[in-house]
Design a protein around this motif. Structure first.
Motif, PDB file in Angstrom:
ATOM      1  N   SER A 111     -31.949  -0.929   5.847  1.00 46.62           N
ATOM      2  CA  SER A 111     -31.540   0.491   6.653  1.00 46.62           C
ATOM      3  C   SER A 111     -32.924   1.336   6.901  1.00 46.62           C
ATOM      4  O   SER A 111     -32.913   2.063   7.721  1.00 46.62           O
ATOM      5  CB  SER A 111     -30.681   0.973   5.862  1.00 46.62           C
ATOM      6  OG  SER A 111     -30.801   1.632   4.639  1.00 46.62           O
ATOM      7  N   SER A 112     -33.701   1.500   5.644  1.00 49.58           N
ATOM      8  CA  SER A 112     -34.810   2.361   5.946  1.00 49.58           C
ATOM      9  C   SER A 112     -35.892   1.832   7.044  1.00 49.58           C
ATOM     10  O   SER A 112     -36.234   2.551   7.743  1.00 49.58           O
ATOM     11  CB  SER A 112     -35.690   2.519   4.639  1.00 49.58           C
ATOM     12  OG  SER A 112     -35.980   1.321   4.006  1.00 49.58           O
ATOM     13  N   GLN A 113     -35.896   0.403   7.131  1.00 53.54           N
ATOM     14  CA  GLN A 113     -36.738  -0.077   8.146  1.00 53.54           C
ATOM     15  C   GLN A 113     -35.978   0.135   9.643  1.00 53.54           C
ATOM     16  O   GLN A 113     -36.827   0.431  10.550  1.00 53.54           O
ATOM     17  CB  GLN A 113     -36.751  -1.831   7.792  1.00 53.54           C
ATOM     18  CG  GLN A 113     -37.791  -2.016   6.780  1.00 53.54           C
ATOM     19  CD  GLN A 113     -37.614  -3.625   6.528  1.00 53.54           C
ATOM     20  OE1 GLN A 113     -36.504  -4.259   7.198  1.00 53.54           O
ATOM     21  NE2 GLN A 113     -38.308  -4.267   5.750  1.00 53.54           N
ATOM     22  N   GLN A 114     -34.957   0.367   9.629  1.00 52.61           N
ATOM     23  CA  GLN A 114     -34.265   0.384  10.979  1.00 52.61           C
ATOM     24  C   GLN A 114     -34.406   1.880  11.266  1.00 52.61           C
ATOM     25  O   GLN A 114     -34.593   2.441  12.524  1.00 52.61           O
ATOM     26  CB  GLN A 114     -32.737   0.056  10.615  1.00 52.61           C
ATOM     27  CG  GLN A 114     -32.493  -1.388  10.745  1.00 52.61           C
ATOM     28  CD  GLN A 114     -30.914  -1.735  10.592  1.00 52.61           C
ATOM     29  OE1 GLN A 114     -30.358  -1.047  10.403  1.00 52.61           O
ATOM     30  NE2 GLN A 114     -30.696  -3.045  10.455  1.00 52.61           N
ATOM     31  N   ARG A 115     -34.372   2.680  10.296  1.00 48.48           N
ATOM     32  CA  ARG A 115     -34.336   4.048  10.675  1.00 48.48           C
ATOM     33  C   ARG A 115     -35.813   4.486  11.074  1.00 48.48           C
ATOM     34  O   ARG A 115     -35.948   5.195  11.619  1.00 48.48           O
ATOM     35  CB  ARG A 115     -34.068   4.958   9.362  1.00 48.48           C
ATOM     36  CG  ARG A 115     -34.159   6.374   9.246  1.00 48.48           C
ATOM     37  CD  ARG A 115     -33.295   7.357   8.797  1.00 48.48           C
ATOM     38  NE  ARG A 115     -33.395   8.540   9.283  1.00 48.48           N
ATOM     39  CZ  ARG A 115     -33.382   9.676   8.193  1.00 48.48           C
ATOM     40  NH1 ARG A 115     -33.225   9.317   7.035  1.00 48.48           N
ATOM     41  NH2 ARG A 115     -33.730  10.784   8.611  1.00 48.48           N
ATOM     42  N   VAL A 116     -36.832   3.995  10.176  1.00 49.24           N
ATOM     43  CA  VAL A 116     -38.158   4.396  10.657  1.00 49.24           C
ATOM     44  C   VAL A 116     -38.583   3.745  11.883  1.00 49.24           C
ATOM     45  O   VAL A 116     -39.179   4.392  12.708  1.00 49.24           O
ATOM     46  CB  VAL A 116     -39.290   3.727   9.689  1.00 49.24           C
ATOM     47  CG1 VAL A 116     -40.745   3.666   9.899  1.00 49.24           C
ATOM     48  CG2 VAL A 116     -39.001   4.295   8.157  1.00 49.24           C
ATOM     49  N   ALA A 146     -36.481   3.275  14.392  1.00 46.99           N
ATOM     50  CA  ALA A 146     -36.080   4.011  15.307  1.00 46.99           C
ATOM     51  C   ALA A 146     -36.489   5.414  15.672  1.00 46.99           C
ATOM     52  O   ALA A 146     -36.683   5.940  16.611  1.00 46.99           O
ATOM     53  CB  ALA A 146     -34.199   4.360  14.580  1.00 46.99           C
ATOM     54  N   ALA A 147     -37.080   6.064  14.458  1.00 45.38           N
ATOM     55  CA  ALA A 147     -37.604   7.233  14.429  1.00 45.38           C
ATOM     56  C   ALA A 147     -39.218   6.964  15.247  1.00 45.38           C
ATOM     57  O   ALA A 147     -39.605   7.901  16.251  1.00 45.38           O
ATOM     58  CB  ALA A 147     -38.174   7.716  13.104  1.00 45.38           C
ATOM     59  N   LEU A 148     -39.831   5.742  15.150  1.00 45.71           N
ATOM     60  CA  LEU A 148     -40.853   5.541  15.857  1.00 45.71           C
ATOM     61  C   LEU A 148     -40.732   5.367  17.261  1.00 45.71           C
ATOM     62  O   LEU A 148     -41.403   5.891  18.287  1.00 45.71           O
ATOM     63  CB  LEU A 148     -41.794   4.306  15.189  1.00 45.71           C
ATOM     64  CG  LEU A 148     -42.358   4.441  13.953  1.00 45.71           C
ATOM     65  CD1 LEU A 148     -42.627   2.992  13.657  1.00 45.71           C
ATOM     66  CD2 LEU A 148     -43.547   5.075  14.211  1.00 45.71           C
ATOM     67  N   LEU A 149     -39.485   4.665  17.785  1.00 48.56           N
ATOM     68  CA  LEU A 149     -39.194   4.543  19.205  1.00 48.56           C
ATOM     69  C   LEU A 149     -38.960   5.776  19.703  1.00 48.56           C
ATOM     70  O   LEU A 149     -39.158   5.778  20.964  1.00 48.56           O
ATOM     71  CB  LEU A 149     -37.853   3.492  19.219  1.00 48.56           C
ATOM     72  CG  LEU A 149     -38.189   2.156  18.978  1.00 48.56           C
ATOM     73  CD1 LEU A 149     -36.839   1.162  18.970  1.00 48.56           C
ATOM     74  CD2 LEU A 149     -39.232   1.429  20.019  1.00 48.56           C
ATOM     75  N   ASP A 150     -38.206   6.697  19.009  1.00 47.74           N
ATOM     76  CA  ASP A 150     -38.035   8.010  19.428  1.00 47.74           C
ATOM     77  C   ASP A 150     -39.156   8.868  19.830  1.00 47.74           C
ATOM     78  O   ASP A 150     -39.471   9.363  20.758  1.00 47.74           O
ATOM     79  CB  ASP A 150     -36.972   8.897  18.277  1.00 47.74           C
ATOM     80  CG  ASP A 150     -35.653   8.378  18.667  1.00 47.74           C
ATOM     81  OD1 ASP A 150     -35.068   7.431  19.454  1.00 47.74           O
ATOM     82  OD2 ASP A 150     -34.819   8.911  17.665  1.00 47.74           O
TER      83      ASP A 150
END
Length: 150
Positions: A135-140, A142-146
Motif C-alpha cells: 500500500s505504501s508503494q501505491q501511495r508513493v 500515486a504521489a509521484l504521478l500527482d
C-alpha cells in the motif's frame, strides 16, 4: 524414662515456639519487602514505557522515535509483540504521511521501507508489513504521478 521423654518434648516445643516468635516476623518482613519491590518494579516499568511513548509521539526527531521503538521492542516485545507491532505500524504510517507529503520522489519508498518502524513491524508481524509495503508503494507512486501531472 518417661520423664526424660516428656522433658525432651517439652523442651523441644519450647524451642520451636521461641524460634517461631523470631522467624514469623522475619518471614513476614521478607514477604512484604518482596511484594513492595515488585510494585516498585512495576511502577518503574510503567514510567519507562510512558517515557518511550512520549518519545514516539515526538515527530520532530526521527532518531528519538527510532531509539524509543527499538527500546520498546527489546523491553516488552517478547511479552506483547502485537502491541509493539501496532505501535510500529502507527509510527510507520505517520512517517509515511510526512515523507510522502514532503518528499515527492522515489527515494521516499526506500526511506520508508528502510525505517526502523517498518523493520520492527516486519520482524513482529511479517504479513502486515508486506501489506503495508504494497500500500505504501501505491501511495508513493500515486504521489509521484500527482506531482508529474501538476
Amino acid at each position: 524414662m518417661q520423664d526424660r521423654s516428656s522433658a525432651f518434648w517439652s523442651g523441644f516445643w519450647d524451642v520451636v515456639s521461641k524460634a517461631s516468635i523470631v522467624a514469623i516476623p522475619v518471614v513476614l518482613g521478607w514477604a512484604l519487602n518482596l511484594g513492595s519491590q515488585r510494585i516498585a518494579d512495576s511502577i518503574a516499568q510503567r514510567d519507562f514505557i510512558q517515557s518511550l511513548i512520549d518519545e514516539l509521539s515526538d515527530t520532530k526527531s526521527q532518531a528519538r522515535q527510532d531509539i524509543a521503538l527499538i527500546l520498546l521492542k527489546e523491553y516488552i516485545g517478547n511479552e506483547q509483540p502485537k502491541m509493539v507491532a501496532r505501535i510500529a505500524e502507527v509510527v510507520f504510517s505517520d512517517n509515511m504521511n510526512r515523507i510522502v507529503d514532503t518528499d515527492k520522489s522515489d527515494n521516499a519508498l526506500s526511506e520508508l521501507q528502510g525505517s526502523t518502524a517498518y523493520q520492527i513491524l516486519a520482524e513482529l508481524n511479517p504479513e502486515r508489513a508486506k501489506a503495508i509495503a504494497e500500500s505504501s508503494q501505491q501511495r508513493v507512486l500515486a504521489a509521484l504521478l500527482d506531482e508529474i501531472n501538476k
